[in-house]
Scaffold this active site. Structure first.
Site, PDB file in Angstrom:
ATOM      1  N   ARG A  15       0.895  -1.337  -0.040  1.00  7.91           N
ATOM      2  CA  ARG A  15       0.065  -0.039  -0.015  1.00  7.91           C
ATOM      3  C   ARG A  15       0.702   1.175  -0.018  1.00  7.91           C
ATOM      4  NH1 ARG A  15      -2.360  -4.301   2.594  1.00  7.91           N
ATOM      5  NH2 ARG A  15      -1.356  -3.713   4.530  1.00  7.91           N
ATOM      6  N   GLU A  43       6.798 -10.773  13.948  1.00  4.85           N
ATOM      7  CA  GLU A  43       6.153 -11.294  15.287  1.00  4.85           C
ATOM      8  C   GLU A  43       6.267 -13.001  15.247  1.00  4.85           C
ATOM      9  OE1 GLU A  43       1.578 -11.381  14.999  1.00  4.85           O
ATOM     10  OE2 GLU A  43       2.571  -9.349  15.060  1.00  4.85           O
TER      11      GLU A  43
END
Length: 179
Positions: free
Chosen positions: A62, A99
């Site tokens: 994006r 993560e």
């Protein structure tokens, strides 16, 4: 009296995407609205008005939409930073932690010239790992980051602090609590 909308008003939240417990902040609704999209681009540019900027760098994916629009508005070149294996030709790479593992982003090895002033752009600042990797790539090519512009900041995830600790100027149009 008409109600004035903010950039945040154009962003929808999708609950439990991509998995349970995540509140996904979807900027495609912002991009789809001409007033919202124009507002976001104008507000992302505003803090950097008057600064010398040579290139706009956008982070996949994006950041390409936002960065391309900002580069067009400023009459500058646009440089994509992509996931590993997506750019043809000679590239340099930077690995960073997620993560749940690690990822690699790349930039063409001739995309930034030494001394060029760069604005880094993306839609969302979460932990700051992708942005940090992008900054490191630009700096390895001799570029200087003039600022990092985002539509959304998720402050609880610490990305702003991470980038500011690196000496970066960070600008976000809005913030959402939670992950």
């Amino acid at each position: 009296m008409p109600v004035t909308r903010t950039v945040k008003d154009y962003i929808r939240t999708i609950v439990d995407f991509p998995h349970e417990g995540i509140m996904f902040r979807d900027v495609t609704t912002l991009f789809a609205d001409p007033r919202g999209f124009r507002m976001a681009i104008d507000q992302m540019l505003h803090p950097y008005a008057g600064l010398r900027i040579d290139k706009v760098v956008g982070l996949e994916a994006r950041g390409f939409i936002l960065g391309g629009a900002i580069a067009h508005q400023l009459s500058l070149g646009f440089v994509p930073i992509r996931k590993k294996g997506k750019l043809p030709g000679a590239v340099i790479s930077e690995e960073y932690q997620l993560e749940y593992g690690e990822a690699i982003v790349e930039i063409h090895d001739d995309a930034i010239q030494p001394g060029e002033k760069v604005l880094l752009v993306d839609d969302l600042l979460a932990t700051g790992g992708t942005a940090e990797a992008g900054i490191k790539l630009v700096e390895r090519l001799g570029g200087e980051i003039m600022g990092c512009a985002f539509v959304i900041d998720l402050p609880e995830l610490g990305g702003r602090e991470r980038l500011e600790t690196m000496g970066m100027d960070v600008h976000a149009l809005c913030a959402f609590e939670g992950a």
